[in-house]
Design a protein around this motif. Structure first.
Motif, PDB file in Angstrom:
ATOM      1  N   SER A  82       0.818  -1.214   0.000  1.00  0.00           N
ATOM      2  CA  SER A  82       0.000   0.000   0.000  1.00  0.00           C
ATOM      3  C   SER A  82       0.851   1.263   0.000  1.00  0.00           C
ATOM      4  CB  SER A  82      -0.929   0.004   1.215  1.00  0.00           C
ATOM      5  OG  SER A  82      -0.166   0.140   2.403  1.00  0.00           O
ATOM      6  N   ALA A  83       0.197   2.376  -0.365  1.00  0.00           N
ATOM      7  CA  ALA A  83       0.852   3.683  -0.318  1.00  0.00           C
ATOM      8  C   ALA A  83      -0.197   4.735   0.017  1.00  0.00           C
ATOM      9  CB  ALA A  83       1.524   4.010  -1.644  1.00  0.00           C
ATOM     10  N   TYR A  84       0.246   5.742   0.772  1.00  0.00           N
ATOM     11  CA  TYR A  84      -0.584   6.883   1.135  1.00  0.00           C
ATOM     12  C   TYR A  84      -0.272   8.021   0.162  1.00  0.00           C
ATOM     13  CZ  TYR A  84      -2.603  10.698   3.816  1.00  0.00           C
ATOM     14  OH  TYR A  84      -3.356  11.779   4.200  1.00  0.00           O
ATOM     15  N   LEU A  85      -1.309   8.645  -0.379  1.00  0.00           N
ATOM     16  CA  LEU A  85      -1.140   9.677  -1.398  1.00  0.00           C
ATOM     17  C   LEU A  85      -1.457  11.071  -0.863  1.00  0.00           C
ATOM     18  CD1 LEU A  85      -2.959   7.968  -4.415  1.00  0.00           C
ATOM     19  CD2 LEU A  85      -0.546   7.788  -3.746  1.00  0.00           C
ATOM     20  N   VAL A  86      -0.734  12.054  -1.385  1.00  0.00           N
ATOM     21  CA  VAL A  86      -1.009  13.470  -1.134  1.00  0.00           C
ATOM     22  C   VAL A  86      -0.958  14.176  -2.487  1.00  0.00           C
ATOM     23  CG1 VAL A  86      -0.253  15.577   0.028  1.00  0.00           C
ATOM     24  CG2 VAL A  86       0.076  13.357   1.147  1.00  0.00           C
ATOM     25  N   LEU A  87      -1.977  14.971  -2.779  1.00  0.00           N
ATOM     26  CA  LEU A  87      -2.104  15.656  -4.056  1.00  0.00           C
ATOM     27  C   LEU A  87      -2.136  17.162  -3.852  1.00  0.00           C
ATOM     28  CD1 LEU A  87      -2.972  15.738  -7.138  1.00  0.00           C
ATOM     29  CD2 LEU A  87      -5.318  15.627  -6.284  1.00  0.00           C
ATOM     30  N   GLY A  88      -1.486  17.887  -4.749  1.00  0.00           N
ATOM     31  CA  GLY A  88      -1.572  19.341  -4.740  1.00  0.00           C
ATOM     32  C   GLY A  88      -1.423  19.886  -6.141  1.00  0.00           C
ATOM     33  N   VAL A  89      -2.274  20.844  -6.498  1.00  0.00           N
ATOM     34  CA  VAL A  89      -2.196  21.516  -7.791  1.00  0.00           C
ATOM     35  C   VAL A  89      -2.299  23.016  -7.546  1.00  0.00           C
ATOM     36  CG1 VAL A  89      -3.279  21.831 -10.069  1.00  0.00           C
ATOM     37  CG2 VAL A  89      -3.206  19.553  -9.030  1.00  0.00           C
ATOM     38  N   SER A  90      -1.439  23.766  -8.203  1.00  0.00           N
ATOM     39  CA  SER A  90      -1.435  25.221  -8.106  1.00  0.00           C
ATOM     40  C   SER A  90      -2.830  25.777  -8.412  1.00  0.00           C
ATOM     41  CB  SER A  90      -0.412  25.777  -9.090  1.00  0.00           C
ATOM     42  OG  SER A  90      -0.466  27.171  -9.144  1.00  0.00           O
ATOM     43  N   LYS A  91      -3.240  26.791  -7.655  1.00  0.00           N
ATOM     44  CA  LYS A  91      -4.591  27.333  -7.779  1.00  0.00           C
ATOM     45  C   LYS A  91      -4.952  27.716  -9.210  1.00  0.00           C
ATOM     46  CE  LYS A  91      -7.719  30.722  -5.796  1.00  0.00           C
ATOM     47  NZ  LYS A  91      -7.911  31.722  -4.745  1.00  0.00           N
ATOM     48  N   LYS A  92      -4.040  28.380  -9.913  1.00  0.00           N
ATOM     49  CA  LYS A  92      -4.379  28.844 -11.270  1.00  0.00           C
ATOM     50  C   LYS A  92      -4.420  27.713 -12.294  1.00  0.00           C
ATOM     51  CE  LYS A  92       0.264  30.452 -12.401  1.00  0.00           C
ATOM     52  NZ  LYS A  92       1.077  31.607 -12.747  1.00  0.00           N
ATOM     53  N   HIS A  93      -4.041  26.505 -11.892  1.00  0.00           N
ATOM     54  CA  HIS A  93      -4.055  25.366 -12.813  1.00  0.00           C
ATOM     55  C   HIS A  93      -5.112  24.322 -12.443  1.00  0.00           C
ATOM     56  CE1 HIS A  93      -0.094  27.158 -13.600  1.00  0.00           C
ATOM     57  NE2 HIS A  93      -0.352  26.774 -14.831  1.00  0.00           N
ATOM     58  N   ARG A  94      -5.904  24.600 -11.430  1.00  0.00           N
ATOM     59  CA  ARG A  94      -6.961  23.655 -11.036  1.00  0.00           C
ATOM     60  C   ARG A  94      -8.082  23.663 -12.058  1.00  0.00           C
ATOM     61  NH1 ARG A  94      -6.733  25.806  -4.956  1.00  0.00           N
ATOM     62  NH2 ARG A  94      -4.622  25.054  -4.547  1.00  0.00           N
ATOM     63  N   GLY A  95      -8.771  22.538 -12.142  1.00  0.00           N
ATOM     64  CA  GLY A  95      -9.908  22.432 -13.058  1.00  0.00           C
ATOM     65  C   GLY A  95      -9.514  22.178 -14.504  1.00  0.00           C
ATOM     66  N   LYS A  96      -8.261  21.825 -14.743  1.00  0.00           N
ATOM     67  CA  LYS A  96      -7.779  21.597 -16.109  1.00  0.00           C
ATOM     68  C   LYS A  96      -7.421  20.136 -16.364  1.00  0.00           C
ATOM     69  CE  LYS A  96      -5.894  26.265 -16.431  1.00  0.00           C
ATOM     70  NZ  LYS A  96      -4.684  27.078 -16.642  1.00  0.00           N
ATOM     71  N   GLY A  97      -7.781  19.241 -15.445  1.00  0.00           N
ATOM     72  CA  GLY A  97      -7.516  17.819 -15.636  1.00  0.00           C
ATOM     73  C   GLY A  97      -6.134  17.374 -15.182  1.00  0.00           C
ATOM     74  N   ILE A  98      -5.382  18.253 -14.553  1.00  0.00           N
ATOM     75  CA  ILE A  98      -4.027  17.908 -14.117  1.00  0.00           C
ATOM     76  C   ILE A  98      -4.060  16.828 -13.037  1.00  0.00           C
ATOM     77  CG2 ILE A  98      -1.984  18.809 -12.934  1.00  0.00           C
ATOM     78  CD1 ILE A  98      -2.528  21.469 -14.482  1.00  0.00           C
ATOM     79  N   ALA A  99      -4.938  16.972 -12.061  1.00  0.00           N
ATOM     80  CA  ALA A  99      -5.026  15.985 -10.981  1.00  0.00           C
ATOM     81  C   ALA A  99      -5.395  14.611 -11.542  1.00  0.00           C
ATOM     82  CB  ALA A  99      -6.032  16.428  -9.926  1.00  0.00           C
ATOM     83  N   LYS A 100      -6.319  14.574 -12.484  1.00  0.00           N
ATOM     84  CA  LYS A 100      -6.714  13.302 -13.110  1.00  0.00           C
ATOM     85  C   LYS A 100      -5.510  12.649 -13.782  1.00  0.00           C
ATOM     86  CE  LYS A 100     -10.097  11.442 -16.383  1.00  0.00           C
ATOM     87  NZ  LYS A 100      -9.314  10.889 -17.478  1.00  0.00           N
ATOM     88  N   GLN A 101      -4.717  13.428 -14.502  1.00  0.00           N
ATOM     89  CA  GLN A 101      -3.534  12.891 -15.154  1.00  0.00           C
ATOM     90  C   GLN A 101      -2.509  12.397 -14.133  1.00  0.00           C
ATOM     91  OE1 GLN A 101      -2.008  15.202 -18.560  1.00  0.00           O
ATOM     92  NE2 GLN A 101      -3.935  16.350 -18.437  1.00  0.00           N
ATOM     93  N   LEU A 102      -2.360  13.126 -13.037  1.00  0.00           N
ATOM     94  CA  LEU A 102      -1.456  12.677 -11.969  1.00  0.00           C
ATOM     95  C   LEU A 102      -1.922  11.334 -11.406  1.00  0.00           C
ATOM     96  CD1 LEU A 102      -0.616  15.953 -10.033  1.00  0.00           C
ATOM     97  CD2 LEU A 102       1.065  14.292 -10.878  1.00  0.00           C
ATOM     98  N   PHE A 103      -3.214  11.206 -11.155  1.00  0.00           N
ATOM     99  CA  PHE A 103      -3.734   9.938 -10.645  1.00  0.00           C
ATOM    100  C   PHE A 103      -3.465   8.809 -11.632  1.00  0.00           C
ATOM    101  CE2 PHE A 103      -6.572  12.086  -7.487  1.00  0.00           C
ATOM    102  CZ  PHE A 103      -6.222  11.316  -6.396  1.00  0.00           C
ATOM    103  N   GLU A 104      -3.732   9.032 -12.898  1.00  0.00           N
ATOM    104  CA  GLU A 104      -3.514   7.985 -13.896  1.00  0.00           C
ATOM    105  C   GLU A 104      -2.049   7.557 -13.931  1.00  0.00           C
ATOM    106  OE1 GLU A 104      -5.250   9.814 -17.334  1.00  0.00           O
ATOM    107  OE2 GLU A 104      -7.291   9.255 -16.722  1.00  0.00           O
ATOM    108  N   GLU A 105      -1.144   8.519 -13.872  1.00  0.00           N
ATOM    109  CA  GLU A 105       0.286   8.188 -13.849  1.00  0.00           C
ATOM    110  C   GLU A 105       0.652   7.456 -12.561  1.00  0.00           C
ATOM    111  OE1 GLU A 105       4.009   7.598 -15.185  1.00  0.00           O
ATOM    112  OE2 GLU A 105       2.325   8.358 -16.358  1.00  0.00           O
TER     113      GLU A 105
END
Length: 164
Positions: A82-105
């Motif tokens: 198992s692994a524990y995850l922490v996610l962060g995306v810069s405010k001006k880049h939120r809502g652009k699918g970056i977090a989804k791409q990070l999760f997929e990777e």
């Protein structure tokens, strides 16, 4: 935009990104609480990179870090899956699918290492993050009551997991 594994040379940029993301009020650190120590951050990055069950993926755009996902793997035989995850995306880049791409990777990275469980926590009031995590297949495992004190008030967190 490029997703890659962090390098020790990213310590300064990564520290500043973390400070910026702390300003959201939804991270572990209060806004302004995190102190930057580049040397300590470089050592932490090197320690994480030496662990085959842990990593930090960063998102780079125009030579700037704009997001990250940290995976901290289990350190004993019974939790090495198992692994524990922490996610962060810069405010001006939120809502652009970056977090989804990070999760997929991260899902690809975890499968390569034969991890079968990913987990994370989210402040109960962080509805945008909660919706994203559910969309990415995470399931509520429980609620940690009064897990954090924010502005002098107790706040609950959800524990979520995903089997891969």
């Amino acid at each position: 935009m490029k997703i890659r594994e962090i390098q020790p040379s990213d310590a300064k940029a990564f520290s500043h990104l973390c400070q910026e993301i702390d300003e959201s009020g939804f991270m572990l650190y209060d806004p302004g609480e995190r102190m930057i120590d580049i040397e300590k951050e470089e050592k932490r990055i090197k320690r994480i990179l030496r662990d085959d069950r842990s990593t930090i993926l960063v998102v780079e755009e125009n030579e700037q870090l704009i997001g990250y996902m940290i995976a901290i793997g289990g350190s004993v035989k019974r939790t090495r899956h198992s692994a524990y995850l922490v996610l962060g995306v810069s405010k001006k880049h939120r809502g652009k699918g970056i977090a989804k791409q990070l999760f997929e990777e991260m899902f690809r990275w975890a499968k390569e290492r034969e991890l079968t469980r990913l987990e994370l926590t989210v402040i109960k009031d962080n509805e945008n993050a909660f919706r994203l995590y559910r969309k990415m297949g995470f399931i509520i495992e429980g609620e940690k009551v009064h897990s954090l004190m924010i502005d002098g008030n107790p706040v609950n967190e959800y524990y979520l997991y995903k089997l891969i």
